[in-house]
Scaffold this motif. Structure first.
Motif, PDB file in Angstrom:
ATOM      1  N   LEU A   1       6.921  11.100  12.062  1.00 48.97           N
ATOM      2  CA  LEU A   1       6.008  12.199  12.356  1.00 48.97           C
ATOM      3  C   LEU A   1       6.264  12.745  13.754  1.00 48.97           C
ATOM      4  CD1 LEU A   1       3.549  13.927  11.588  1.00 48.97           C
ATOM      5  CD2 LEU A   1       2.088  12.074  12.437  1.00 48.97           C
ATOM      6  N   TYR A   2       6.594  11.865  14.688  1.00 49.09           N
ATOM      7  CA  TYR A   2       6.900  12.304  16.056  1.00 49.09           C
ATOM      8  C   TYR A   2       8.036  13.318  16.045  1.00 49.09           C
ATOM      9  CZ  TYR A   2       8.312  12.144  20.952  1.00 49.09           C
ATOM     10  OH  TYR A   2       8.648  12.490  22.246  1.00 49.09           O
TER      11      TYR A   2
ATOM     12  N   SER B   1       4.430   1.975   9.893  1.00 52.52           N
ATOM     13  CA  SER B   1       5.324   0.840  10.123  1.00 52.52           C
ATOM     14  C   SER B   1       4.837   0.014  11.309  1.00 52.52           C
ATOM     15  CB  SER B   1       6.753   1.336  10.384  1.00 52.52           C
ATOM     16  OG  SER B   1       6.830   1.976  11.645  1.00 52.52           O
ATOM     17  N   ASP B   2       5.566  -1.061  11.598  1.00 54.90           N
ATOM     18  CA  ASP B   2       5.327  -1.939  12.745  1.00 54.90           C
ATOM     19  C   ASP B   2       4.027  -2.724  12.624  1.00 54.90           C
ATOM     20  OD1 ASP B   2       6.860  -2.686  14.968  1.00 54.90           O
ATOM     21  OD2 ASP B   2       5.382  -1.855  16.331  1.00 54.90           O
TER      22      ASP B   2
ATOM     23  N   SER C   1       5.477   7.913  16.370  1.00 61.02           N
ATOM     24  CA  SER C   1       6.843   7.430  16.159  1.00 61.02           C
ATOM     25  C   SER C   1       6.887   6.226  15.234  1.00 61.02           C
ATOM     26  CB  SER C   1       7.496   7.077  17.497  1.00 61.02           C
ATOM     27  OG  SER C   1       6.744   6.091  18.178  1.00 61.02           O
ATOM     28  N   ASN C   2       5.741   5.615  14.938  1.00 56.35           N
ATOM     29  CA  ASN C   2       5.658   4.513  13.985  1.00 56.35           C
ATOM     30  C   ASN C   2       5.140   4.971  12.623  1.00 56.35           C
ATOM     31  OD1 ASN C   2       6.716   2.370  15.399  1.00 56.35           O
ATOM     32  ND2 ASN C   2       4.766   1.765  16.297  1.00 56.35           N
ATOM     33  N   ILE C   3       5.082   6.278  12.406  1.00 57.61           N
ATOM     34  CA  ILE C   3       4.635   6.838  11.129  1.00 57.61           C
ATOM     35  C   ILE C   3       5.802   7.612  10.523  1.00 57.61           C
ATOM     36  CG2 ILE C   3       2.984   8.361   9.979  1.00 57.61           C
ATOM     37  CD1 ILE C   3       1.195   7.899  12.520  1.00 57.61           C
ATOM     38  N   PHE C   4       6.356   7.100   9.430  1.00 59.10           N
ATOM     39  CA  PHE C   4       7.504   7.740   8.794  1.00 59.10           C
ATOM     40  C   PHE C   4       7.044   8.552   7.590  1.00 59.10           C
ATOM     41  CE2 PHE C   4       9.154   4.239  11.224  1.00 59.10           C
ATOM     42  CZ  PHE C   4      10.270   4.794  11.835  1.00 59.10           C
ATOM     43  N   LEU C   5       7.838   9.532   7.237  1.00 59.82           N
ATOM     44  CA  LEU C   5       7.498  10.435   6.143  1.00 59.82           C
ATOM     45  C   LEU C   5       8.518  10.272   5.022  1.00 59.82           C
ATOM     46  CD1 LEU C   5       6.618  13.624   8.227  1.00 59.82           C
ATOM     47  CD2 LEU C   5       5.094  11.812   7.424  1.00 59.82           C
ATOM     48  N   ASP C   6       8.019   9.977   3.808  1.00 60.13           N
ATOM     49  CA  ASP C   6       8.926   9.783   2.691  1.00 60.13           C
ATOM     50  C   ASP C   6       9.382  11.137   2.149  1.00 60.13           C
ATOM     51  OD1 ASP C   6       6.866  10.767   1.102  1.00 60.13           O
ATOM     52  OD2 ASP C   6       6.283   8.811   0.326  1.00 60.13           O
ATOM     53  N   LEU C   7      10.068  11.113   1.002  1.00 59.19           N
ATOM     54  CA  LEU C   7      10.643  12.344   0.479  1.00 59.19           C
ATOM     55  C   LEU C   7       9.594  13.388   0.142  1.00 59.19           C
ATOM     56  CD1 LEU C   7      13.498  10.982  -1.814  1.00 59.19           C
ATOM     57  CD2 LEU C   7      13.640  11.854   0.521  1.00 59.19           C
TER      58      LEU C   7
ATOM     59  N   HIS D   1       0.870  -1.178   0.000  1.00 62.72           N
ATOM     60  CA  HIS D   1       0.000   0.000   0.000  1.00 62.72           C
ATOM     61  C   HIS D   1       0.906   1.226   0.000  1.00 62.72           C
ATOM     62  CE1 HIS D   1      -2.835   3.066   1.499  1.00 62.72           C
ATOM     63  NE2 HIS D   1      -3.759   2.310   0.954  1.00 62.72           N
ATOM     64  N   PRO D   2       0.519   2.299  -0.703  1.00 67.83           N
ATOM     65  CA  PRO D   2       1.389   3.478  -0.767  1.00 67.83           C
ATOM     66  C   PRO D   2       1.609   4.164   0.565  1.00 67.83           C
ATOM     67  CG  PRO D   2      -0.728   3.909  -1.821  1.00 67.83           C
ATOM     68  CD  PRO D   2      -0.677   2.440  -1.570  1.00 67.83           C
ATOM     69  N   ASN D   3       0.837   3.822   1.594  1.00 71.16           N
ATOM     70  CA  ASN D   3       0.995   4.489   2.885  1.00 71.16           C
ATOM     71  C   ASN D   3       1.476   3.560   3.987  1.00 71.16           C
ATOM     72  OD1 ASN D   3      -1.763   6.237   1.744  1.00 71.16           O
ATOM     73  ND2 ASN D   3       0.109   7.316   2.331  1.00 71.16           N
ATOM     74  N   ILE D   4       2.102   2.451   3.609  1.00 66.17           N
ATOM     75  CA  ILE D   4       2.764   1.626   4.608  1.00 66.17           C
ATOM     76  C   ILE D   4       4.235   1.473   4.217  1.00 66.17           C
ATOM     77  CG2 ILE D   4       0.649   0.355   5.159  1.00 66.17           C
ATOM     78  CD1 ILE D   4       1.839  -2.053   3.724  1.00 66.17           C
ATOM     79  N   ALA D   5       5.072   1.263   5.211  1.00 70.29           N
ATOM     80  CA  ALA D   5       6.496   1.017   4.978  1.00 70.29           C
ATOM     81  C   ALA D   5       6.659  -0.466   4.659  1.00 70.29           C
ATOM     82  CB  ALA D   5       7.306   1.402   6.213  1.00 70.29           C
TER      83      ALA D   5
END
Length: 706
Positions: free
Chosen positions: A492-493, A554-555, A541-547, A464-468
């Motif tokens: 995001l944190y 994640s997780d 802290s489990n939500i990362f941001l791409d470029l 999915h485009p919104n999961i790592a």
């Protein structure tokens, strides 16, 4: 008659005074009610109730108060069984918490009284892990978790607990190496680690001011540091210590050595000379520093690069960087005005409004070398639709390569850690950077050899485009490792809560887009995956941001580990019904998602003990204000500086309110949350130009020319 009236008056006044001085704060009452209900038949606790009551005024057994706040809970040796409940974090005034010498079982609650100075949970039947929430208990001076059945490793949780003087986890089943953050405990006098399964060396303890150290009956190796041999109470038997002369420390590492009495006496004779030299050199250094600062400020040098991702600065300098707040402000005309000009001379000097905005120290449009990379402008509506997900091929990685490119899982490469394991940064020579999640080996004890293979197979199916997405794995020599792409923009944190003088705040549109992307990721797990998947650990802290600042959750797929370790979510994220992991449902995920939306709205952390007591828990503070328009305006993250369309706040708050309901039934399913956020985006697009121009006019007076 007068005597009767006087007696009645005295009785009334006495009753009134009693009511005024004995009514216990409601959060304390609620927490003790939950604790009482979580215990098994606690009839021996005099005065306690499962609902309501007045612990301070009615003198509940083991409870001490100051005014209307509970300050001490001492239930040691009361033959209690069961668990302690999930609401101990509400006991913000408790300084002493002692439930030792009972038969309590299950997990130690993830959320303990946050401002406690002394905690004693020893001589019970607690299992699971040592809760990581201890890392936030900055007032903690002593904690005793001995004589339980705790498992796993000690996480790196000691960086902020500087006041800790006594730490006892003896007689458990803890394993793995000692965390590096133990070296931060500059006030630690007593450390008991005996009768566990700890491995590695004890070099991290060398510089601690210990007077009582017991590390007997573990699996420690290496040498006992000379710095520890002068401790008055030192017990080291039952380990596999190396014999012979210890090697010298690595270059640049100098441990403090404990002097013997003769050395202490001889040191006194030279101390005066040393102090004189120190004072002289300090004065000279101060003069040099003053001259240097004068030189720096007269040169008016540009600000230094952000050190948030220091080792990525070289990559960032390869291309221009446009600060975040100039991105995606909604309408093309507004973006074209705020877009950084190619030639600074092209900026209209007569536009005082824009000059004010451009020169604001916190919202300026200077080119930066921060390693955080922004997304290109425009296409806001298009990006909300998401990109088509392409399947990522999951490949095996060798343990040797991972050790090589993480510097043998060096602490310097540690990106983060949780209850499942630690995440390291792997840097390959060709420039590839990966995030390597090393799962705690204790989580696989008693499982079948192919359980990890099944885990990899299940996670690798998720796209999915919104999961790592998972890109690789490693299973060698007892190590079970998952490998993901490394997101240089971080989590995001970090964007919302980690101070960085050179990074820019996320715009309102970006925050809405992050909320929608995250909702779609959760919707994918809940409604598309078969069988449905509950995440159980949604937090910023489990939500990362791409470029392009798209959210990547994640997780996921780790709920089996949360189930086995019985760990609650991070403080402030878990839904009220989640007393134990088996209680988690999709509605619990929705609650956690709502907390993340509150972070996006307010810029506040889910739990912040530095704020006034009534504002420390984000959900409790915000929930009553979400439908108050005036209060809502005051809740918005100050970092936005008023640059948001006011009409979008109420519908955003309505979505939050649907998610953070106390009971799970009224919470909206995630599919409805997605639809509501899509409608919000559509409305914002229609009204953005009017709202933003109004917002700029009303906030221009807040900026000063610099």
């Amino acid at each position: 008659m007068h005597d009767l009236v006087g007696r009645c008056l005295l009785l009334f006044l006495g009753t009134l005074i009693s009511l005024v001085h004995s009514k216990t704060d409601s959060p304390d009452v609620s927490a003790l009610n939950v604790m009482f209900k979580s215990l098994n038949k606690p009839s021996q606790l005099r005065g306690w109730q499962s609902s309501g009551g007045d612990p301070c005024g009615d003198s509940w057994e083991g409870i001490k108060c100051s005014d209307s706040s509970v300050t001490e809970i001492n239930l040691s040796g009361h033959d209690l069984s069961g668990q302690l409940g999930y609401q101990l974090s509400s006991l913000s005034s408790v300084k002493i918490f002692d439930v030792s010498k009972n038969n309590l079982n299950g997990d130690i609650p993830y959320q303990l009284p946050p401002n406690a100075q002394s905690i004693d949970l020893s001589e019970n039947n607690f299992d699971g892990n040592v809760p990581y929430s201890i890392s936030q208990m900055t007032n903690l001076e002593e904690i005793n978790l001995s004589h339980n059945q705790l498992k796993g490793q000690l996480s790196d949780m000691f960086a902020k607990v500087q006041k800790l003087k006594s730490f006892d986890v003896s007689n458990n089943q803890l394993s793995d190496k000692l965390p590096n953050s133990l070296a931060n405990l500059s006030n630690l006098n007593t450390l008991h680690l005996q009768n566990n399964r700890f491995t590695g060396t004890i070099n991290v303890l060398a510089d601690l001011p210990l007077n009582d150290l017991n590390v007997e009956n573990n699996k420690f190796t290496g040498w006992i540091p000379d710095e520890l041999k002068g401790i008055d109470e030192l017990k080291t038997g039952g380990n596999s210590w190396s014999t012979g002369t210890a090697p010298p420390p690595p270059p640049g590492v100098h441990h403090r050595r404990r002097p013997n009495k003769q050395e202490e006496n001889s040191e006194g004779s030279t101390r005066s000379l040393q102090m004189g030299l120190i004072i002289g050199f300090s004065c000279l250094g101060g003069i040099c520093l003053l001259l240097f600062l004068m030189f720096v400020f007269t040169r008016r040098r540009s600000p230094p690069p952000s050190t948030h991702f220091l080792d990525e600065d070289v990559i960032s300098r390869r291309k221009g960087f446009t600060p975040l707040h100039s991105q995606e402000l909604g309408t093309e005309s507004y973006v074209s005005i705020l877009k950084e000009p190619k030639d600074s001379k092209s900026t209209d000097p007569g536009n005082s409004d824009m000059k004010s905005l451009l020169k604001s120290p916190s919202m300026g449009l200077r080119r930066s070398v921060s390693s955080r990379v922004s997304f290109s402008e425009n296409e806001f509506a298009n990006r909300l639709k998401g990109r088509k997900s392409t399947s990522v091929q999951v490949v095996p990685y060798s343990l040797a390569d991972l050790q090589k490119y993480t510097d043998n899982f060096s602490p310097d490469r540690l990106l983060g850690e949780g209850t499942i394991g630690r995440v390291y940064k792997a840097k390959y020579p060709e420039g590839k950077v990966l995030a390597v999640k090393k799962i705690d080996s204790s989580l696989f004890q008693g499982q079948k050899p192919d359980d990890f293979s099944k885990l990899v197979a299940n996670i690798s199916k998720l796209h999915h485009p919104n999961i790592a997405e998972l890109v690789g794995y490693c299973s060698e020599q007892g190590h079970n490792i998952l490998i993901y792409d490394y997101f240089r923009n971080g989590s995001l944190y970090e964007f919302l809560h980690v101070a960085d003088d050179f990074s820019k705040p996320l715009t309102w549109n970006t925050r809405v887009r992050i909320a929608l992307g995250l909702a779609r990721a959760v919707e994918y797990l809940h409604d598309v995956c078969s069988p449905s998947m509950v995440h159980k650990n949604i937090k910023s802290s489990n939500i990362f941001l791409d470029l392009e600042l798209n959210p990547r959750l994640s997780d996921y797929g780790m709920s089996c580990f949360h189930q086995r370790t019985s760990q609650n979510l991070g403080m402030g994220y878990n839904a009220p019904e989640c007393i134990k992991p088996s209680a988690y449902t999709s509605k619990s995920d929705v609650y956690s998602f709502g907390v993340v939306m509150l972070e996006l709205l307010t810029g506040r952390m889910p739990v912040d003990n530095q704020r006034p007591r009534s504002e420390q828990c984000l959900v409790k503070w915000a929930r009553p204000l979400l439908h108050d328009h005036d209060a809502l305006l005051g809740m918005v993250d100050p970092a936005l500086r008023g640059l948001y369309p006011p009409k979008s706040l109420p519908p955003f708050a309505d979505v939050v309110s649907l998610c953070v309901q106390t009971e799970p039934e009224p919470r909206a399913p995630i599919s409805e949350v997605v639809q509501a956020l899509v409608r919000l985006v559509q409305q914002s697009t229609l009204n953005m130009k009017e709202d933003l121009s109004s917002s700029c006019r009303t906030t221009d007076t807040e900026y000063e020319l610099v």
